[in-house]
Motif scaffolding. Structure first.
Motif, PDB file in Angstrom:
ATOM      1  N   LEU A  58      51.332  56.923  -4.519  1.00 25.26           N
ATOM      2  CA  LEU A  58      49.983  57.246  -4.979  1.00 25.26           C
ATOM      3  C   LEU A  58      49.045  57.508  -3.807  1.00 25.26           C
ATOM      4  CD1 LEU A  58      49.417  54.755  -7.936  1.00 25.26           C
ATOM      5  CD2 LEU A  58      49.409  57.251  -8.067  1.00 25.26           C
ATOM      6  N   ARG A  59      49.384  56.999  -2.626  1.00 27.45           N
ATOM      7  CA  ARG A  59      48.522  57.179  -1.456  1.00 27.45           C
ATOM      8  C   ARG A  59      48.452  58.629  -1.009  1.00 27.45           C
ATOM      9  NH1 ARG A  59      53.302  54.963   0.445  1.00 27.45           N
ATOM     10  NH2 ARG A  59      54.201  55.803   2.379  1.00 27.45           N
ATOM     11  N   ALA A 108      39.042  55.608  -4.574  1.00 27.67           N
ATOM     12  CA  ALA A 108      38.589  55.719  -5.963  1.00 27.67           C
ATOM     13  C   ALA A 108      39.598  56.499  -6.816  1.00 27.67           C
ATOM     14  CB  ALA A 108      37.221  56.397  -6.018  1.00 27.67           C
ATOM     15  N   ASP A 109      40.096  57.631  -6.304  1.00 29.36           N
ATOM     16  CA  ASP A 109      41.084  58.413  -7.053  1.00 29.36           C
ATOM     17  C   ASP A 109      42.404  57.659  -7.194  1.00 29.36           C
ATOM     18  OD1 ASP A 109      39.273  60.459  -7.404  1.00 29.36           O
ATOM     19  OD2 ASP A 109      40.139  61.745  -5.838  1.00 29.36           O
ATOM     20  N   LEU A 110      42.769  56.953  -6.146  1.00 27.31           N
ATOM     21  CA  LEU A 110      43.995  56.162  -6.170  1.00 27.31           C
ATOM     22  C   LEU A 110      43.909  55.102  -7.267  1.00 27.31           C
ATOM     23  CD1 LEU A 110      45.621  55.070  -2.853  1.00 27.31           C
ATOM     24  CD2 LEU A 110      45.996  53.832  -4.956  1.00 27.31           C
ATOM     25  N   ASP A 111      42.781  54.420  -7.337  1.00 26.37           N
ATOM     26  CA  ASP A 111      42.612  53.387  -8.354  1.00 26.37           C
ATOM     27  C   ASP A 111      42.578  53.996  -9.752  1.00 26.37           C
ATOM     28  OD1 ASP A 111      42.358  50.631  -9.048  1.00 26.37           O
ATOM     29  OD2 ASP A 111      40.228  50.989  -9.467  1.00 26.37           O
ATOM     30  N   LEU A 153      49.411  46.598  -6.774  1.00 25.19           N
ATOM     31  CA  LEU A 153      48.993  47.573  -5.776  1.00 25.19           C
ATOM     32  C   LEU A 153      47.501  47.440  -5.462  1.00 25.19           C
ATOM     33  CD1 LEU A 153      50.350  51.093  -5.743  1.00 25.19           C
ATOM     34  CD2 LEU A 153      47.911  50.833  -5.494  1.00 25.19           C
ATOM     35  N   LYS A 154      47.174  47.458  -4.197  1.00 24.66           N
ATOM     36  CA  LYS A 154      45.788  47.361  -3.731  1.00 24.66           C
ATOM     37  C   LYS A 154      45.365  48.725  -3.192  1.00 24.66           C
ATOM     38  CE  LYS A 154      45.541  42.861  -4.274  1.00 24.66           C
ATOM     39  NZ  LYS A 154      45.787  42.600  -5.651  1.00 24.66           N
ATOM     40  N   PRO A 155      44.516  49.453  -3.917  1.00 25.27           N
ATOM     41  CA  PRO A 155      44.128  50.799  -3.495  1.00 25.27           C
ATOM     42  C   PRO A 155      43.586  50.876  -2.067  1.00 25.27           C
ATOM     43  CG  PRO A 155      43.431  50.428  -5.736  1.00 25.27           C
ATOM     44  CD  PRO A 155      43.932  49.108  -5.216  1.00 25.27           C
TER      45      PRO A 155
END
Length: 181
Positions: free
Chosen positions: A90-91, A157-160, A120-122
C-alpha cells in the motif's frame, strides 16, 4: 539503449543480490525482498523521465511484467511475513491493472490480510517508502533523477483510506471472480 537496459537491470539485480548476501535471511525473506524490489523499480520506471525516454525508444524498457510477477509471488505465499509484505505494498502508488490485481490478492487472503491491515500503521509505512526512495536515489542517482518520494509513495492519508476500504471489503466478504486473475 543497451546502456540503459544494462544500467537499469544492474540496479535491480544489485538490490536483489544485496538481500541474498545477508546470511541471516531465509529463502522466503530473500524472495519477499526481490518481489518488493520488482514492484519498487516498476514504480520508478513509471515515474522516471530517464526511463520514460528509454521506453519511447524501446517498449522493453517499460515492461510492467516485473511488478506483476513480484505481486503474484507475494500473493502465492501464505506466511504472515508474506501477507505483511503484500499489505505493505500500500505504501507504493499502484494504479491500473496492477492495482486491481493487488486488491484481488488481498481479498483472496481474507482474515489473514484483514489482521495485517488492522496492524498496519500508515505513518510508519509512508516513512518506510520515503526512506527507500532516498536510499536508492543516493545509490542510483541517474535512474532516480527527478523522481521524488511523492511520485512513488502513497500519502499517509491515501494509504489510510485505502487500508480502511480494503478492511471494509474484507469485512463484507467481497471477493474477486477467478477470471479477474
Amino acid at each position: 539503449m543497451k546502456t540503459f537496459r544494462t544500467t537499469f537491470f544492474a540496479v535491480a539485480v544489485s538490490f536483489s543480490a544485496a538481500h541474498s548476501c545477508l546470511a541471516f535471511e531465509s529463502r522466503e525473506e530473500r524472495e519477499l525482498a526481490m518481489a518488493e524490489d520488482a514492484i519498487f523499480w516498476s514504480r520508478v520506471a513509471s515515474a522516471s523521465s530517464f526511463v520514460r525516454e528509454a521506453c519511447s525508444r524501446n517498449s522493453f524498457a517499460c515492461s510492467d511484467d516485473r511488478a506483476e510477477l513480484g505481486l503474484a509471488l507475494l500473493a502465492a505465499k501464505s506466511s504472515s511475513a508474506a501477507i505483511d509484505a503484500l499489505t505493505g505494498l500500500l505504501r507504493y502508488r499502484i494504479d491500473g491493472g496492477l492495482s486491481e490485481d493487488f486488491t484481488c490478492y488481498i481479498l483472496k487472503k481474507k482474515k489473514a490480510a484483514q489482521k495485517s491491515l488492522v496492524r498496519l500503521k500508515p505513518e510508519s509505512l509512508y516513512e518506510k517508502c520515503v526512506s527507500e526512495v532516498a536510499l536508492r536515489a543516493a545509490q542510483q542517482p541517474n535512474v532516480l533523477r527527478g523522481v521524488g518520494a511523492s511520485e512513488i509513495c502513497t500519502s499517509t492519508a491515501d494509504l489510510d483510506a485505502k487500508r480502511r476500504a480494503l478492511i471494509a471489503q474484507l469485512t463484507n466478504g467481497k471477493q474477486c471472480l477467478s477470471s479477474d486473475f
